[in-house]
Design a protein around this motif. Structure first.
Motif, PDB file in Angstrom:
ATOM      1  N   TRP A  31     -49.257   0.965  97.298  1.00 19.06           N
ATOM      2  CA  TRP A  31     -49.964   1.139  98.576  1.00 19.06           C
ATOM      3  C   TRP A  31     -51.341   0.522  98.430  1.00 19.06           C
ATOM      4  CZ3 TRP A  31     -51.683   6.552 100.887  1.00 19.06           C
ATOM      5  CH2 TRP A  31     -52.360   6.334 102.099  1.00 19.06           C
ATOM      6  N   ILE A  32     -51.649  -0.417  99.318  1.00 15.59           N
ATOM      7  CA  ILE A  32     -52.959  -1.061  99.325  1.00 15.59           C
ATOM      8  C   ILE A  32     -53.623  -0.760 100.662  1.00 15.59           C
ATOM      9  CG2 ILE A  32     -54.199  -3.259  99.239  1.00 15.59           C
ATOM     10  CD1 ILE A  32     -52.008  -4.320  97.459  1.00 15.59           C
ATOM     11  N   ASP A  33     -54.820  -0.224 100.585  1.00 17.33           N
ATOM     12  CA  ASP A  33     -55.549   0.177 101.788  1.00 17.33           C
ATOM     13  C   ASP A  33     -56.781  -0.700 101.963  1.00 17.33           C
ATOM     14  OD1 ASP A  33     -56.368   1.736 104.035  1.00 17.33           O
ATOM     15  OD2 ASP A  33     -57.740   2.834 102.724  1.00 17.33           O
ATOM     16  N   PHE A  34     -56.820  -1.422 103.081  1.00 20.11           N
ATOM     17  CA  PHE A  34     -58.009  -2.185 103.466  1.00 20.11           C
ATOM     18  C   PHE A  34     -58.890  -1.263 104.302  1.00 20.11           C
ATOM     19  CE2 PHE A  34     -55.063  -5.403 102.271  1.00 20.11           C
ATOM     20  CZ  PHE A  34     -55.784  -6.523 101.919  1.00 20.11           C
ATOM     21  N   ASN A  35     -59.836  -0.627 103.649  1.00 24.49           N
ATOM     22  CA  ASN A  35     -60.682   0.381 104.289  1.00 24.49           C
ATOM     23  C   ASN A  35     -62.014  -0.258 104.678  1.00 24.49           C
ATOM     24  OD1 ASN A  35     -61.875   2.716 105.167  1.00 24.49           O
ATOM     25  ND2 ASN A  35     -62.226   3.552 103.132  1.00 24.49           N
ATOM     26  N   CYS A  36     -62.203  -0.503 106.006  1.00 24.55           N
ATOM     27  CA  CYS A  36     -63.405  -1.178 106.504  1.00 24.55           C
ATOM     28  C   CYS A  36     -63.658  -2.458 105.700  1.00 24.55           C
ATOM     29  CB  CYS A  36     -64.621  -0.259 106.439  1.00 24.55           C
ATOM     30  SG  CYS A  36     -64.402   1.326 107.271  1.00 24.55           S
ATOM     31  N   PRO A  37     -62.700  -3.380 105.672  1.00 28.98           N
ATOM     32  CA  PRO A  37     -62.808  -4.551 104.790  1.00 28.98           C
ATOM     33  C   PRO A  37     -63.872  -5.533 105.268  1.00 28.98           C
ATOM     34  CG  PRO A  37     -60.936  -4.800 106.249  1.00 28.98           C
ATOM     35  CD  PRO A  37     -61.483  -3.417 106.492  1.00 28.98           C
ATOM     36  N   SER A  38     -64.391  -6.267 104.329  1.00 31.29           N
ATOM     37  CA  SER A  38     -65.276  -7.370 104.660  1.00 31.29           C
ATOM     38  C   SER A  38     -64.439  -8.545 105.151  1.00 31.29           C
ATOM     39  CB  SER A  38     -66.092  -7.771 103.427  1.00 31.29           C
ATOM     40  OG  SER A  38     -65.229  -8.282 102.419  1.00 31.29           O
ATOM     41  N   GLU A  39     -65.122  -9.589 105.608  1.00 32.44           N
ATOM     42  CA  GLU A  39     -64.398 -10.757 106.115  1.00 32.44           C
ATOM     43  C   GLU A  39     -63.582 -11.420 105.009  1.00 32.44           C
ATOM     44  OE1 GLU A  39     -65.363 -14.983 108.430  1.00 32.44           O
ATOM     45  OE2 GLU A  39     -66.925 -13.447 108.160  1.00 32.44           O
ATOM     46  N   GLU A  40     -64.156 -11.499 103.809  1.00 37.52           N
ATOM     47  CA  GLU A  40     -63.430 -12.103 102.692  1.00 37.52           C
ATOM     48  C   GLU A  40     -62.221 -11.269 102.302  1.00 37.52           C
ATOM     49  OE1 GLU A  40     -66.121 -12.697  99.511  1.00 37.52           O
ATOM     50  OE2 GLU A  40     -67.295 -14.257 100.528  1.00 37.52           O
ATOM     51  N   SER A  75     -42.004  -4.465 108.399  1.00 35.77           N
ATOM     52  CA  SER A  75     -42.277  -4.054 109.782  1.00 35.77           C
ATOM     53  C   SER A  75     -43.777  -3.856 109.934  1.00 35.77           C
ATOM     54  CB  SER A  75     -41.542  -2.752 110.123  1.00 35.77           C
ATOM     55  OG  SER A  75     -40.146  -2.906 109.957  1.00 35.77           O
ATOM     56  N   PHE A  76     -44.244  -4.157 111.135  1.00 33.93           N
ATOM     57  CA  PHE A  76     -45.675  -4.072 111.403  1.00 33.93           C
ATOM     58  C   PHE A  76     -45.929  -3.038 112.492  1.00 33.93           C
ATOM     59  CE2 PHE A  76     -49.317  -5.725 113.985  1.00 33.93           C
ATOM     60  CZ  PHE A  76     -50.321  -5.412 113.076  1.00 33.93           C
ATOM     61  N   PHE A  77     -46.759  -2.041 112.172  1.00 36.09           N
ATOM     62  CA  PHE A  77     -47.087  -0.975 113.111  1.00 36.09           C
ATOM     63  C   PHE A  77     -48.553  -1.078 113.522  1.00 36.09           C
ATOM     64  CE2 PHE A  77     -43.537   0.645 110.722  1.00 36.09           C
ATOM     65  CZ  PHE A  77     -42.810   1.413 111.628  1.00 36.09           C
ATOM     66  N   VAL A  78     -48.805  -0.838 114.778  1.00 36.38           N
ATOM     67  CA  VAL A  78     -50.164  -0.650 115.273  1.00 36.38           C
ATOM     68  C   VAL A  78     -50.269   0.785 115.768  1.00 36.38           C
ATOM     69  CG1 VAL A  78     -51.902  -1.323 116.970  1.00 36.38           C
ATOM     70  CG2 VAL A  78     -50.468  -3.065 115.899  1.00 36.38           C
ATOM     71  N   LEU A  79     -51.108   1.591 115.123  1.00 37.61           N
ATOM     72  CA  LEU A  79     -51.322   2.985 115.501  1.00 37.61           C
ATOM     73  C   LEU A  79     -52.722   3.132 116.092  1.00 37.61           C
ATOM     74  CD1 LEU A  79     -49.997   4.758 112.268  1.00 37.61           C
ATOM     75  CD2 LEU A  79     -48.674   3.964 114.247  1.00 37.61           C
ATOM     76  N   HIS A  80     -52.888   4.178 116.882  1.00 35.88           N
ATOM     77  CA  HIS A  80     -54.206   4.477 117.436  1.00 35.88           C
ATOM     78  C   HIS A  80     -54.628   5.872 117.002  1.00 35.88           C
ATOM     79  CE1 HIS A  80     -54.316   1.389 120.987  1.00 35.88           C
ATOM     80  NE2 HIS A  80     -54.411   0.847 119.799  1.00 35.88           N
ATOM     81  N   SER A  81     -55.703   5.926 116.240  1.00 33.00           N
ATOM     82  CA  SER A  81     -56.324   7.212 115.936  1.00 33.00           C
ATOM     83  C   SER A  81     -57.364   7.503 117.004  1.00 33.00           C
ATOM     84  CB  SER A  81     -56.956   7.201 114.549  1.00 33.00           C
ATOM     85  OG  SER A  81     -57.960   6.200 114.473  1.00 33.00           O
ATOM     86  N   LEU A  82     -57.926   8.713 116.967  1.00 32.39           N
ATOM     87  CA  LEU A  82     -58.851   9.138 118.012  1.00 32.39           C
ATOM     88  C   LEU A  82     -60.209   9.447 117.405  1.00 32.39           C
ATOM     89  CD1 LEU A  82     -58.788   9.727 121.104  1.00 32.39           C
ATOM     90  CD2 LEU A  82     -58.467  12.133 120.511  1.00 32.39           C
ATOM     91  N   ASN A  83     -61.229   8.802 117.935  1.00 31.29           N
ATOM     92  CA  ASN A  83     -62.596   9.113 117.527  1.00 31.29           C
ATOM     93  C   ASN A  83     -63.042  10.390 118.233  1.00 31.29           C
ATOM     94  OD1 ASN A  83     -65.565   9.166 117.542  1.00 31.29           O
ATOM     95  ND2 ASN A  83     -65.425   7.119 116.665  1.00 31.29           N
ATOM     96  N   PHE A 104     -54.497  -1.214 107.144  1.00 33.58           N
ATOM     97  CA  PHE A 104     -55.666  -2.030 107.482  1.00 33.58           C
ATOM     98  C   PHE A 104     -56.387  -1.376 108.648  1.00 33.58           C
ATOM     99  CE2 PHE A 104     -57.991  -5.402 109.542  1.00 33.58           C
ATOM    100  CZ  PHE A 104     -58.410  -6.242 108.518  1.00 33.58           C
ATOM    101  N   HIS A 105     -57.689  -1.102 108.485  1.00 35.32           N
ATOM    102  CA  HIS A 105     -58.461  -0.477 109.555  1.00 35.32           C
ATOM    103  C   HIS A 105     -59.935  -0.800 109.369  1.00 35.32           C
ATOM    104  CE1 HIS A 105     -59.327   2.848 106.628  1.00 35.32           C
ATOM    105  NE2 HIS A 105     -58.108   2.528 106.215  1.00 35.32           N
ATOM    106  N   PHE A 106     -60.594  -1.136 110.478  1.00 31.22           N
ATOM    107  CA  PHE A 106     -62.009  -1.477 110.449  1.00 31.22           C
ATOM    108  C   PHE A 106     -62.910  -0.249 110.564  1.00 31.22           C
ATOM    109  CE2 PHE A 106     -60.593  -5.803 111.748  1.00 31.22           C
ATOM    110  CZ  PHE A 106     -61.218  -6.513 110.732  1.00 31.22           C
ATOM    111  N   HIS A 107     -62.322   0.909 110.913  1.00 30.95           N
ATOM    112  CA  HIS A 107     -63.097   2.146 111.030  1.00 30.95           C
ATOM    113  C   HIS A 107     -62.618   3.130 109.970  1.00 30.95           C
ATOM    114  CE1 HIS A 107     -64.609   0.813 114.962  1.00 30.95           C
ATOM    115  NE2 HIS A 107     -63.377   0.416 115.217  1.00 30.95           N
ATOM    116  N   PRO A 108     -63.506   3.990 109.468  1.00 26.81           N
ATOM    117  CA  PRO A 108     -63.057   5.037 108.542  1.00 26.81           C
ATOM    118  C   PRO A 108     -61.953   5.873 109.177  1.00 26.81           C
ATOM    119  CG  PRO A 108     -65.462   4.943 108.619  1.00 26.81           C
ATOM    120  CD  PRO A 108     -64.964   4.052 109.719  1.00 26.81           C
ATOM    121  N   SER A 109     -60.925   6.154 108.416  1.00 29.55           N
ATOM    122  CA  SER A 109     -59.776   6.888 108.936  1.00 29.55           C
ATOM    123  C   SER A 109     -59.576   8.168 108.135  1.00 29.55           C
ATOM    124  CB  SER A 109     -58.514   6.020 108.885  1.00 29.55           C
ATOM    125  OG  SER A 109     -57.374   6.759 109.245  1.00 29.55           O
ATOM    126  N   ALA A 110     -59.766   9.300 108.806  1.00 28.01           N
ATOM    127  CA  ALA A 110     -59.552  10.587 108.139  1.00 28.01           C
ATOM    128  C   ALA A 110     -58.081  10.770 107.776  1.00 28.01           C
ATOM    129  CB  ALA A 110     -60.018  11.723 109.045  1.00 28.01           C
TER     130      ALA A 110
END
Length: 321
Positions: A31-40, A75-83, A104-110
């Protein structure tokens, strides 16, 4: 930030493995998690994993609805969390393959953090495989909806039980409309997620054991419950809005009736005063010794008569709740 977890064939969980080691034969799954990744770091989706360009594009652009796409081998999933602060949807993307999951997510995910910690400290779920991890992420994302919905429901109940005398109707109406707006925001997140989970549990192309589909069915049931709660709360806001508008209308009617009664009483009195205030010389009543007292008495009789007449018509009857 990129973080990695891998389970070896010896059922040993390894942290911080290098991306070049993920294809090692000794790795059972990773499992690889891109947590608020940089552009690179984000560019590694293409250079290291060779995901489809359309899926990568979806990662970089916020989608209005969750979705599921099938590609060769994953398979590719797009999920929506709630702020919880803004009640806006935040995207969480999942790539699910036979022996890997990439989040992959640009926002911190609890939700991601909770599943990550659970996997680290709960050996019993490590052996359940990638599909169970995907379920766990979806389950935690959906669980994060409940506190917000419960909070709105509690606020609606507080408004419903509040004493009208302690708070003005205008302030209460502002609170109701704000909560209704919040419900609409959450609804725009939950309903598409419900449709996505319905597709998941009915899909024949996903590499999910039929026994594990029960877990996804449980997430779908949670979303059904949330949708019902939101619809119920929206109906409550509509009823409260109608009740407050009716109450406000009744109060306005009472005020208008009072003003109408006062105006109706003073119209004939003003007419009489106006007639005898014209100061013509040939007005016999002006010379009467008791004319002043007679006019005052006559005006009093008119006032009393109008009051009795209005009372007979029921204008003074008020409905007290």
């Amino acid at each position: 930030m990129i973080r990695t977890l891998a389970l070896t064939n010896d059922d040993i969980l390894v942290k911080h493995i290098q991306l070049g080691q993920i294809h090692d034969p000794s790795i059972q799954y990773y499992w690889i998690d891109f947590n608020c990744p940089s552009e690179e770091e984000a560019l590694l989706l293409q250079s290291s994993f060779h995901f489809h360009p359309l899926a990568i594009e979806d990662c970089f652009h916020f989608l209005q609805r969750p979705k599921l796409d099938y590609y060769e081998g994953y398979s590719f999933f797009v999920l929506h969390s709630l702020n919880r602060q803004t009640l806006e949807a935040e995207e969480v993307d999942l790539f699910i393959g036979g022996n890997y999951m990439v989040t992959f997510h640009f926002h911190p995910s609890a939700a991601i953090d909770k599943v990550w910690e659970k996997l680290l400290h709960t050996p019993s779920i490590q052996e359940k495989g990638i599909s169970y991890l995907a379920y766990s992420v979806m389950d935690k994302v959906v669980d994060e909806y409940f506190p917000t919905v419960y909070q709105i429901e509690d606020e609606l109940n507080d408004i419903e039980n509040i004493d009208d005398a302690k708070k003005s109707i205008s302030v209460l109406m502002e609170d109701v409309f704000k909560l209704r707006s919040d419900l609409l925001k959450i609804r725009r997140t939950i309903l598409p997620m419900r449709d996505l989970l319905y597709r998941v549990i009915n899909s024949e192309r996903l590499d999910v054991h039929p026994e594990q589909k029960r877990y996804f069915k449980d997430v779908y049931d949670h979303l059904l419950k949330l949708a019902d709660m939101i619809e119920s709360n929206r109906e409550m806001t509509s009823d409260m809005r109608d009740n407050y508008l009716s109450l406000n209308s009744n109060r306005m009617n009472s005020i208008m009736m009072t003003l109408t009664v006062i105006s109706s009483i003073f119209i004939p009195l003003t007419f009489i005063v106006g007639v005898y205030g014209m100061n013509f010389e040939n007005m016999p009543e002006l010379k009467w010794h008791y004319g002043y007292f007679f006019v005052l008495g006559f005006m009093g009789l008119i006032t009393l008569g109008l009051i009795l007449w209005f009372k007979r018509k029921g204008w003074f009857n008020t409905d007290k709740e």
